[in-house]
Design an enzyme around this catalytic site. Structure first.
Site, short mmCIF file in Angstrom:
data_model
loop_
_atom_site.label_atom_id
_atom_site.label_comp_id
_atom_site.label_asym_id
_atom_site.label_seq_id
_atom_site.Cartn_x
_atom_site.Cartn_y
_atom_site.Cartn_z
N THR A 58 0.95 -0.86 0.48
CA THR A 58 0.06 0.21 0.02
C THR A 58 0.71 1.34 0.20
OG1 THR A 58 -1.61 0.96 1.10
CG2 THR A 58 0.38 -0.10 2.19
N SER A 81 -2.40 3.31 10.94
CA SER A 81 -3.09 2.47 11.01
C SER A 81 -2.53 1.61 11.31
CB SER A 81 -4.34 2.24 10.00
OG SER A 81 -4.20 1.19 9.17
N TYR A 84 -3.39 -1.54 10.33
CA TYR A 84 -3.68 -2.25 8.74
C TYR A 84 -1.80 -1.87 8.05
CZ TYR A 84 -4.28 -2.09 4.04
OH TYR A 84 -3.67 -1.88 2.80
N LYS A 89 1.66 -3.92 6.80
CA LYS A 89 1.99 -4.11 5.27
C LYS A 89 3.70 -3.39 5.35
CE LYS A 89 -0.83 -5.08 2.18
NZ LYS A 89 -0.99 -5.87 1.80
P1 NAD Z 1 -10.83 -8.11 0.37
O1 NAD Z 1 -10.78 -7.84 1.11
O2 NAD Z 1 -12.00 -7.59 -0.70
O3 NAD Z 1 -10.21 -9.11 -0.27
C1 NAD Z 1 -8.72 -9.74 0.47
C2 NAD Z 1 -8.91 -11.66 0.18
O4 NAD Z 1 -8.43 -12.06 1.12
C3 NAD Z 1 -10.92 -11.90 0.74
O5 NAD Z 1 -11.54 -12.99 0.08
C4 NAD Z 1 -10.46 -12.53 1.62
O6 NAD Z 1 -11.23 -13.57 2.05
C5 NAD Z 1 -8.67 -13.25 1.52
N1 NAD Z 1 -8.26 -13.13 2.37
C6 NAD Z 1 -8.00 -12.67 4.11
N2 NAD Z 1 -7.17 -13.75 5.36
C7 NAD Z 1 -6.53 -14.65 4.51
C8 NAD Z 1 -5.83 -15.16 5.01
N3 NAD Z 1 -5.89 -15.51 6.27
N4 NAD Z 1 -6.20 -17.02 4.32
C9 NAD Z 1 -6.98 -17.16 3.32
N5 NAD Z 1 -7.07 -15.84 2.77
C10 NAD Z 1 -7.32 -14.52 3.36
O7 NAD Z 1 -9.64 -6.49 0.26
P2 NAD Z 1 -8.95 -6.23 -1.23
O8 NAD Z 1 -9.51 -4.83 -1.78
O9 NAD Z 1 -9.25 -7.26 -2.38
O10 NAD Z 1 -6.88 -6.23 -0.68
C11 NAD Z 1 -6.71 -7.21 -1.87
C12 NAD Z 1 -5.06 -6.93 -1.54
O11 NAD Z 1 -4.90 -5.49 -2.00
C13 NAD Z 1 -5.18 -6.41 0.12
O12 NAD Z 1 -4.23 -7.11 0.72
C14 NAD Z 1 -4.66 -5.11 0.38
O13 NAD Z 1 -4.12 -4.51 1.59
C15 NAD Z 1 -4.17 -4.75 -1.29
N6 NAD Z 1 -5.26 -2.90 -1.66
C16 NAD Z 1 -6.49 -2.83 -1.35
C17 NAD Z 1 -6.51 -1.22 -1.77
C18 NAD Z 1 -8.22 -1.28 -2.24
O14 NAD Z 1 -8.41 0.03 -2.37
N7 NAD Z 1 -8.70 -2.29 -2.14
C19 NAD Z 1 -5.64 -0.55 -2.21
C20 NAD Z 1 -4.22 -1.41 -1.91
C21 NAD Z 1 -4.01 -1.90 -1.51
N1 USQ Z 2 -12.00 9.56 4.08
C1 USQ Z 2 -13.14 10.56 4.07
N2 USQ Z 2 -14.29 10.18 3.65
C2 USQ Z 2 -15.19 9.39 3.89
C3 USQ Z 2 -13.94 7.75 3.81
C4 USQ Z 2 -13.17 7.97 3.97
O1 USQ Z 2 -13.07 11.95 3.98
O2 USQ Z 2 -16.17 8.81 3.98
C5 USQ Z 2 -10.87 10.03 3.83
C6 USQ Z 2 -10.22 8.86 5.35
O3 USQ Z 2 -9.89 9.25 6.35
C7 USQ Z 2 -8.89 9.11 4.58
C8 USQ Z 2 -9.12 9.00 3.61
O4 USQ Z 2 -10.17 9.39 2.58
O5 USQ Z 2 -7.93 9.97 4.43
C9 USQ Z 2 -9.12 7.66 1.96
O6 USQ Z 2 -9.33 6.83 3.32
P1 USQ Z 2 -10.61 5.38 2.74
O7 USQ Z 2 -10.91 4.46 3.22
O8 USQ Z 2 -10.52 5.53 0.93
O9 USQ Z 2 -8.34 4.59 2.28
P2 USQ Z 2 -7.59 4.19 3.17
O10 USQ Z 2 -7.94 4.10 4.89
O11 USQ Z 2 -6.44 5.19 3.21
O12 USQ Z 2 -7.36 2.22 3.09
C10 USQ Z 2 -7.53 2.61 1.18
C11 USQ Z 2 -7.52 0.68 1.19
C12 USQ Z 2 -6.36 -0.09 1.99
C13 USQ Z 2 -4.96 0.53 0.91
C14 USQ Z 2 -4.78 2.05 1.25
C15 USQ Z 2 -4.21 2.32 0.01
O13 USQ Z 2 -8.97 0.33 2.19
O14 USQ Z 2 -6.20 -1.85 1.73
O15 USQ Z 2 -4.08 -0.09 1.31
O16 USQ Z 2 -6.29 2.65 0.57
S1 USQ Z 2 -3.84 4.01 0.47
O17 USQ Z 2 -4.49 4.93 0.99
O18 USQ Z 2 -2.73 4.72 -0.61
O19 USQ Z 2 -2.80 3.26 1.48
#
Ligand code: NAD
Ligand code: USQ
Length: 427
Positions: free
Chosen positions: A145, A187, A189, A193
Site C-alpha cells: 500500500t 493504522s 492495518y 504492510k
Molecule cells: P478484500 O478484503 O476484498 O480481499 C481480500 C481477500 O483475502 C478476501 O477474499 C479474504 O477472504 C482473503 N483472505 C484474507 N485473509 C486470508 C487468509 N488468512 N487466508 C486466506 N484468504 C484470506 O481486499 P481487497 O480490497 O481485494 O485488497 C486485496 C489486497 O490489496 C490487500 O492486501 C490490500 O491491502 C491491498 N490493497 C487494496 C486496496 C483497495 O483499495 N482495495 C488498495 C491498496 C492495496
Molecule cells: N475519507 C473521507 N470520507 C469517507 C471515507 C474516507 O474523508 O467517507 C478519507 C479518510 O479519512 C482518508 C481518505 O479518505 O483520509 C482515504 O480513506 P479510504 O478509506 O478511502 O482509504 P484507506 O483507509 O487509506 O485504505 C484504502 C484501502 C487499503 C489501501 C489504501 C491505499 O482500504 O486497503 O491500502 O486505501 S492508501 O490509502 O494509498 O494507503
C-alpha cells in the site's frame, strides 16, 4: 503461466483472477472466505450482489470456457497444508492479496487490531516459509500500500518507488546506501504492510526469492471487462464505514442522496488507481519479475492523486448531492501534499485510466442500479483511532435524511454547482 491467486475472492483478487484467466493463464484461487465472514459480523453486504464463489466459478466456465481452480485454506492458520499444496499445484507465480485490508476495521477494537496483525503477518510469513520449504521457484507479487510511506514524511518531495538513497557519515567521509523508504504507517492495518516489507527483504536476501511489492493506492471503480460479462460475475462494492473507500463511497452516497461524508477539512491527498488499471499492473508485474538474488522490486501502483474535498466537489457537481464536513474519526494530517513516482509501470506500458474518462459515470450507474441494497445506518464511519475521539454519529440529526429510493439525476440533468452542508469539523 500457472498463477496462484491468494485472496482471489476479494475486491481486487476476483477481477484479477478473471483477467489473467481471460489472458490465457491457468489460474487457481486460494481463499478462506474471511471477507464474507466479516460482512456477516458487521451486518453489511456489498452494494453489488456478489454470488457464492462456486457459482462465480461455474458462470466463468460457462461464459469463457475456462476453468479456475479453488482451494479453501487459511494462510494464517494452515501453514502445513499450504506447504503440502505447493508441490501439487506447482505455480509459476503467486499473487498475494490475502490480508485484512481495511484501516478502519483494523482500528475498531483491540480484537480487530490483534486479528489484523495475526492474520496479515502470519499469512505473509507462512507463505514465504512454505515457498522455501516446498522448494518452489514461483515468483511472488504482493499487494502492498501507498500508506507504508505515510503522508508527509518527505514534505512535497516525490515519493520514490520503494527505496531511498541516503548518505551515511563515516570517519573518512560518507558512504552512499540505498535503504527501504522509512515507514510511517497510519493504522494497524498499514503497520502490517510495513512489516511485510521487512519479511520480503529478508527472504529475497536469504533465500533468493523473487519478490515484487506493489505499493498500491486506493482502488476505485468496480467492474472490469470480465466481471461485466455476466451479472453473476459482478465484483464487490464496499460502501460501509469500515470497508468502503472514499471515492466509491461518495458515488454510492450520491446515488441515494446521502450527503458526501468528508472527514475533517477534506485536505487529505491520496493516490488512486482504477480497478481496470490494477489488473493490468498485476499482469505487468508478473511479466517482469526480479532475478533471484535481487532485492524486492517495488512499484508504486497509482495513476493519479486527489484531495478528498476535490473528489467530493466533483461528485457533488455531477449529482447535486451536498457535501458534509464531518469530524475526522482518524488520526491523520488535515492537509497533505502527495507527489508519487510511478515511472516503472508507465515505462512498462501502463496506459492510465483517469477519473475524467467516463468511468466515474459507469461506477455511478452501478451505485444507482443497486441503491435499494444500501443500509443507510452503515454509512457513517464509526471506528475511531483513539478512545474518546468524536465521530459523525453525534451529528446524524443535522444531516439531511438519506432516501434510498431517490433517483439521482444524470450529469446532464444537474448544474455544475456543488452544494455543501457545513458541519464544522470538531476534534
Ligand atoms: P478484500 O478484503 O476484498 O480481499 C481480500 C481477500 O483475502 C478476501 O477474499 C479474504 O477472504 C482473503 N483472505 C484474507 N485473509 C486470508 C487468509 N488468512 N487466508 C486466506 N484468504 C484470506 O481486499 P481487497 O480490497 O481485494 O485488497 C486485496 C489486497 O490489496 C490487500 O492486501 C490490500 O491491502 C491491498 N490493497 C487494496 C486496496 C483497495 O483499495 N482495495 C488498495 C491498496 C492495496
Ligand atoms: N475519507 C473521507 N470520507 C469517507 C471515507 C474516507 O474523508 O467517507 C478519507 C479518510 O479519512 C482518508 C481518505 O479518505 O483520509 C482515504 O480513506 P479510504 O478509506 O478511502 O482509504 P484507506 O483507509 O487509506 O485504505 C484504502 C484501502 C487499503 C489501501 C489504501 C491505499 O482500504 O486497503 O491500502 O486505501 S492508501 O490509502 O494509498 O494507503
Amino acid at each position: 503461466m500457472h498463477v496462484l491467486i491468494l485472496g482471489g475472492d476479494g475486491f481486487c483478487g476476483w477481477p484479477t483472477a478473471l483477467y489473467l484467466s481471460d489472458r490465457g493463464h491457468d489460474v487457481t484461487i486460494l481463499d478462506n472466505l474471511s471477507r464474507r465472514a466479516i460482512d456477516l459480523e458487521l451486518e453489511v453486504e456489498s452494494l453489488t450482489p456478489i454470488r457464492p464463489l462456486g457459482e462465480r466459478l461455474r458462470v466463468w466456465r460457462r461464459v469463457s470456457g475456462r476453468e479456475i481452480g479453488f482451494v479453501r485454506l487459511d494462510l494464517a492458520a494452515e501453514p502445513e497444508r499450504l506447504t503440502a499444496l505447493l508441490p501439487t499445484l506447482r505455480p509459476d507465480a503467486v499473487v498475494h492479496f490475502a490480508e485484512q485490508r481495511a484501516a478502519p476495521y483494523s482500528m475498531r477494537s483491540t480484537t480487530t487490531k490483534r486479528y489484523t496483525v495475526d492474520n496479515n503477518v502470519r499469512a505473509t510469513h507462512n507463505l514465504l516459509s512454505a515457498l522455501v520449504q516446498s522448494g518452489s521457484h514461483a515468483a511472488l507479487v504482493h499487494l502492498g500500500t501507498m500508506g507504508v510511506y505515510g503522508y508527509g514524511w518527505s514534505g512535497s518531495a516525490p515519493i520514490p518507488e520503494g527505496y531511498l538513497t541516503v548518505r551515511v557519515p563515516t570517519p573518512d567521509g560518507e558512504v552512499e546506501r540505498e535503504i527501504l523508504h522509512p515507514a510511517s504507517p497510519g493504522s494497524v492495518y498499514h503497520l502490517t504492510k510495513t512489516l511485510d516489507q521487512l519479511m520480503f527483504a529478508f527472504y529475497a536476501a536469504n533465500d533468493g526469492m523473487r519478490i515484487t511489492d506493489l505499493h498500491q493506492g486506493i482502488v476505485w471503480g468496480t467492474q472490469t471487462a470480465q466481471t461485466a460479462r455476466d451479472e453473476r460475475l459482478i465484483n464487490r462494492f464496499d460502501y460501509d464505514g469500515d470497508y468502503g473507500t472514499v471515492l466509491n463511497r461518495f458515488l454510492m452516497q450520491a446515488a441515494i442522496g446521502h450527503p458526501l461524508t468528508v472527514h475533517g477539512s477534506g485536505g487529505q491527498t491520496r493516490a488512486f488507481i482504477h480497478v481496470r488499471d490494477m489488473v493490468r499492473c498485476i499482469e505487468i508485474a508478473l511479466e517482469n519479475p526480479p532475478a533471484a538474488g535481487d532485492k524486492p522490486k517495488v512499484f508504486n501502483q497509482v495513476t493519479e492523486s486527489h484531495r478528498v474535498r476535490d473528489l467530493a466537489k466533483l461528485v457533488s457537481s455531477l449529482t447535486g448531492v451536498p457535501t458534509a464536513y464531518l469530524p475526522n474519526p482518524r488520526q491523520e494530517a488535515d492537509e497533505n501534499e502527495l507527489n508519487v513516482r510511478n515511472d516503472q509501470f508507465l515505462a512498462l506500458g501502463l496506459n492510465p485510466t483517469t477519473l475524467d474518462e467516463g468511468l466515474l459515470e459507469e461506477c455511478r450507474e452501478i451505485a444507482g442500479r443497486y441503491r435499494s441494497r444500501v443500509d443507510p445506518s452503515k454509512i457513517i464511519a464509526r471506528s475511531v483511532w483513539r478512545a474518546g475521539m468524536e465521530t459523525a454519529e453525534d451529528l446524524l440529526e443535522e444531516l439531511p435524511e438519506p432516501s434510498p429510493v431517490q433517483a439521482t439525476p444524470t450529469a446532464a440533468e444537474t448544474s455544475a454547482s456543488s452544494a455543501s452542508v457545513q458541519t464544522a469539523p470538531r476534534r
